[in-house]
Design a protein around this motif. Structure first.
Motif, mmCIF file in Angstrom:
data_model
loop_
_atom_site.group_PDB
_atom_site.id
_atom_site.type_symbol
_atom_site.label_atom_id
_atom_site.label_comp_id
_atom_site.label_asym_id
_atom_site.label_seq_id
_atom_site.Cartn_x
_atom_site.Cartn_y
_atom_site.Cartn_z
ATOM 1 N N PRO A 19 0.824 -1.204 0.000
ATOM 2 C CA PRO A 19 0.000 0.000 0.000
ATOM 3 C C PRO A 19 0.858 1.254 0.000
ATOM 4 C CG PRO A 19 -0.785 -1.584 1.638
ATOM 5 C CD PRO A 19 0.523 -2.100 1.123
ATOM 6 N N ARG A 20 0.391 2.260 -0.704
ATOM 7 C CA ARG A 20 1.135 3.512 -0.776
ATOM 8 C C ARG A 20 1.094 4.185 0.586
ATOM 9 N NH1 ARG A 20 1.967 6.953 -5.380
ATOM 10 N NH2 ARG A 20 2.716 8.989 -4.739
ATOM 11 N N LEU A 21 2.239 4.664 1.064
ATOM 12 C CA LEU A 21 2.297 5.372 2.330
ATOM 13 C C LEU A 21 1.964 6.834 2.089
ATOM 14 C CD1 LEU A 21 5.471 3.838 4.037
ATOM 15 C CD2 LEU A 21 3.071 3.197 4.312
ATOM 16 N N LEU A 22 0.798 7.237 2.567
ATOM 17 C CA LEU A 22 0.345 8.603 2.356
ATOM 18 C C LEU A 22 1.239 9.600 3.094
ATOM 19 C CD1 LEU A 22 -2.021 9.854 0.779
ATOM 20 C CD2 LEU A 22 -3.301 9.928 2.935
ATOM 21 N N SER A 23 1.842 9.140 4.174
ATOM 22 C CA SER A 23 2.708 10.028 4.959
ATOM 23 C C SER A 23 3.872 10.566 4.139
ATOM 24 C CB SER A 23 3.242 9.285 6.186
ATOM 25 O OG SER A 23 3.891 8.085 5.817
ATOM 26 N N LEU A 24 4.368 9.773 3.191
ATOM 27 C CA LEU A 24 5.487 10.234 2.364
ATOM 28 C C LEU A 24 5.060 11.389 1.468
ATOM 29 C CD1 LEU A 24 7.156 6.860 1.308
ATOM 30 C CD2 LEU A 24 7.479 8.211 3.385
ATOM 31 N N LEU A 299 8.684 12.675 10.140
ATOM 32 C CA LEU A 299 8.135 11.616 9.297
ATOM 33 C C LEU A 299 7.526 10.514 10.156
ATOM 34 C CD1 LEU A 299 7.654 10.385 6.525
ATOM 35 C CD2 LEU A 299 9.967 9.422 6.609
ATOM 36 N N ALA A 300 8.170 10.167 11.272
ATOM 37 C CA ALA A 300 7.627 9.153 12.167
ATOM 38 C C ALA A 300 6.273 9.581 12.712
ATOM 39 C CB ALA A 300 8.607 8.898 13.310
ATOM 40 N N LEU A 301 6.149 10.855 13.083
ATOM 41 C CA LEU A 301 4.888 11.365 13.612
ATOM 42 C C LEU A 301 3.785 11.317 12.555
ATOM 43 C CD1 LEU A 301 3.260 12.750 15.850
ATOM 44 C CD2 LEU A 301 4.138 14.954 15.018
ATOM 45 N N ILE A 302 4.089 11.774 11.342
ATOM 46 C CA ILE A 302 3.086 11.767 10.268
ATOM 47 C C ILE A 302 2.705 10.338 9.901
ATOM 48 C CG2 ILE A 302 2.620 12.460 7.888
ATOM 49 C CD1 ILE A 302 4.600 14.777 8.313
ATOM 50 N N TYR A 303 3.686 9.452 9.846
ATOM 51 C CA TYR A 303 3.438 8.037 9.548
ATOM 52 C C TYR A 303 2.505 7.430 10.591
ATOM 53 C CZ TYR A 303 4.548 3.013 9.163
ATOM 54 O OH TYR A 303 4.483 1.645 9.054
ATOM 55 N N ILE A 308 -0.980 4.802 10.286
ATOM 56 C CA ILE A 308 -1.325 3.843 11.334
ATOM 57 C C ILE A 308 -2.660 4.192 11.973
ATOM 58 C CG2 ILE A 308 -0.605 2.854 13.551
ATOM 59 C CD1 ILE A 308 2.273 3.293 12.723
ATOM 60 N N GLN A 309 -2.817 5.463 12.387
ATOM 61 C CA GLN A 309 -4.054 5.874 13.042
ATOM 62 C C GLN A 309 -5.156 6.249 12.056
ATOM 63 O OE1 GLN A 309 -4.487 5.793 16.464
ATOM 64 N NE2 GLN A 309 -2.478 4.801 16.440
#
Length: 396
Positions: A19-24, A299-303, A308-309
Motif C-alpha cells: 500500500p502507498r504510504l500517504l505520509s510520504l 516523518l515518524a509522527l506523520i506516519y 497507522i491511526q
C-alpha cells in the motif's frame, strides 16, 4: 524489463505492490509548499525572521526546508529501487536512467537561470554579446543541481552497497568534513576558517568554478565541497526509508525506532554545534544531524498519525503537492520569472500584485508579505491540483 518500465518506477510509488504510504506524500508536499513559501516573499524587505535563512551560523525554520527535501529524496530512492535492486543483477539500465535524470535536472536548472532569471545589462545589445555574457555569469551550482547530483550518487550507493556500509560512510563523511573545515587551514591561510570567503568550500569553488559562476561571487551555499555532507542528509533518508519498508517488524516498533533515532540525532547535532556550529550554508555536520533528526522524527509522527491511526482529514492539500513535488518547485521558478517579465504600472507583475493589491489590505507590512507568499503558493498549487485530479505524475 525495459528502460521505460524502469523509468516509470523511479520516484513513483504507485508501482509498489505494498500500500502507498500517504505520509510520504504529505511530508514531501509540506516540504515543497514551505520551500515555495520562503523562496517567494511577497515583500523581501518585510519577512518574518523564521522565513529568512540564518545569515551564517544559526538556524531558522527556512533552513530546515532543503535538508528535508534531500531527506525525502533518500526515502524515495528506497521505495523506487528496492524491487529493482533485488530482481536485476545487472543495474546498468537503472544507473543509466538515474544519470539521465541527473543530467536533465541540471539542464532544466541552467535553462531557467539563462532564459528566465538572468538580467542582461542594457548596453549589451548584440545576440552574440548577450550569449557571451550569460555564459560568463551562469551560476553552475544550485538547489536543483545539488538535488540531481545527490540523487544520482545515493542511487548508486543504494544499488551497490548495503546498509552497514552506508552507515559507516555517513559517519566518515560527517567526521571527515568536520576535520577538514575545523582543523586544516585552506591554502593561503595559517588557521582553519569557517568564514564565508575563507573556508575550504569557498577556496575549492573559486579554484574549480571561478568567481563568475558562484552565487556570492567568492562562495556558494550549494558549492562543491558541501555536497558531501548533503549526501549524508540523503543517506539518513535512505535509512528511514529502509525502516519503513521492513516487513519483519511491526509498525509500532518502526515508529519507536524512528523517534529514538531522530531525537538522538537532534541531541548529537546540538552538542556538536558547540564545536562545529549549525550552519546551512556550509551544511556542517551538526546541521546534518540536527535537521536530519527533525526530519526523521517528523516523518515518524506523520506516519503514525496518517498511515497507522488513519487520521487523513485535511491532508489532501499537501498530498497534491507531494505527488508532483519537483514539478511544483520548478514551476514556482517559472511562474515568478514569467510574471516579472510582464511590466504592469512600471513594475514587474508580482511586485504590482503585492504593492498595489495585497499591501492595501493589511496594516502590517509583514502580514502583507506573508499573504503575498501564501497567494503565490496557491498559484503554484492550482496546476498541481489539476494534475492530481487527472492522476498525472510528472517524472523528470
Amino acid at each position: 524489463m525495459t528502460t521505460s518500465e524502469l523509468s516509470s518506477c523511479l520516484y513513483n510509488m504507485n508501482t509498489e505492490s505494498s500500500p502507498r504510504l500517504l505520509s510520504l506524500d504529505i511530508f514531501r508536499g509540506a516540504t515543497v509548499a514551505l520551500m515555495i513559501l520562503v523562496n517567494n516573499a511577497g515583500d523581501s524587505k518585510h519577512k518574518y525572521p523564521q522565513l529568512n535563512h540564518s545569515k551564517w551560523h544559526g538556524f531558522t525554520l527556512t533552513d530546515l526546508v532543503f535538508p528535508c527535501f534531500l531527506f525525502m529524496v533518500g526515502v524515495s530512492v528506497v521505495f523506487a529501487l528496492d524491487k529493482k535492486k533485488a530482481i536485476l543483477t545487472d543495474h546498468k539500465k537503472i544507473i543509466a536512467d538515474a544519470f539521465r535524470r541527473m543530467t536533465l535536472l541540471i539542464l532544466i536548472s541552467w535553462a531557467i537561470l539563462l532564459f528566465l532569471k538572468h538580467d542582461i545589462p542594457a548596453d549589451i545589445e548584440s545576440y552574440q554579446a548577450k550569449i557571451s555574457y550569460l555564459a560568463a555569469h551562469l551560476r553552475i551550482p544550485g538547489v536543483l543541481q545539488r538535488i540531481a547530483v545527490v540523487f544520482f550518487i545515493v542511487s548508486l550507493l543504494y544499488l551497490k552497497t548495503d546498509q552497514r556500509f552506508r552507515s559507516y560512510l555517513l559517519i566518515i563523511i560527517l567526521l571527515g568534513y568536520y576535520i577538514i573545515l575545523c582543523f586544516i587551514p585552506a591554502p593561503g591561510l595559517t588557521y582553519p576558517s569557517l568564514e564565508p570567503e575563507t573556508n575550504w568550500g569557498a577556496w575549492l569553488d573559486q579554484l574549480i568554478l571561478g568567481t563568475g559562476h558562484l552565487y556570492k561571487v567568492t562562495w556558494d551555499p550549494e558549492g562543491l565541497l558541501s555536497t558531501l555532507p548533503s549526501i549524508a542528509t540523503c543517506l539518513l533518508g535512505v535509512q528511514a526509508g529502509s525502516w519503513l519498508k521492513r516487513k519483519d517488524i511491526d509498525t509500532g516498533a518502526k515508529v519507536s525506532w524512528m523517534f529514538v533515532y531522530g531525537i538522538t540525532a537532534i541531541v548529537l547535532g546540538l552538542f556538536w554545534d558547540i564545536f562545529f556550529p549549525i550552519n546551512k550554508k556550509l551544511w556542517t555536520s551538526s546541521f546534518v544531524l540536527y535537521t536530519g533528526g527533525m526530519a526523521i522524527a517528523a516523518l515518524a509522527l506523520i506516519y503514525w498519525l496518517v498511515d497507522i491511526q488513519g487520521r487523513k482529514r485535511f491532508t489532501w492539500p499537501f498530498v497534491v503537492f507531494g505527488r508532483n513535488a519537483l514539478a511544483a518547485y520548478i514551476l514556482s521558478d517559472i511562474i515568478r520569472a514569467v510574471f516579472n517579465m510582464v511590466p504592469v504600472g512600471g513594475m514587474g507583475g508580482m511586485e504590482f500584485i503585492q504593492t498595489r493589491l495585497i499591501s492595501t489590505l493589511f496594516s502590517s507590512p509583514y502580514n502583507a508579505s506573508l499573504a503575498g507568499s501564501l497567494l503565490f503558493v496557491l498559484l503554484c498549487w492550482l496546476p498541481m491540483y489539476w494534475l492530481y485530479l487527472k492522476k498525472i505524475i510528472i517524472k523528470v
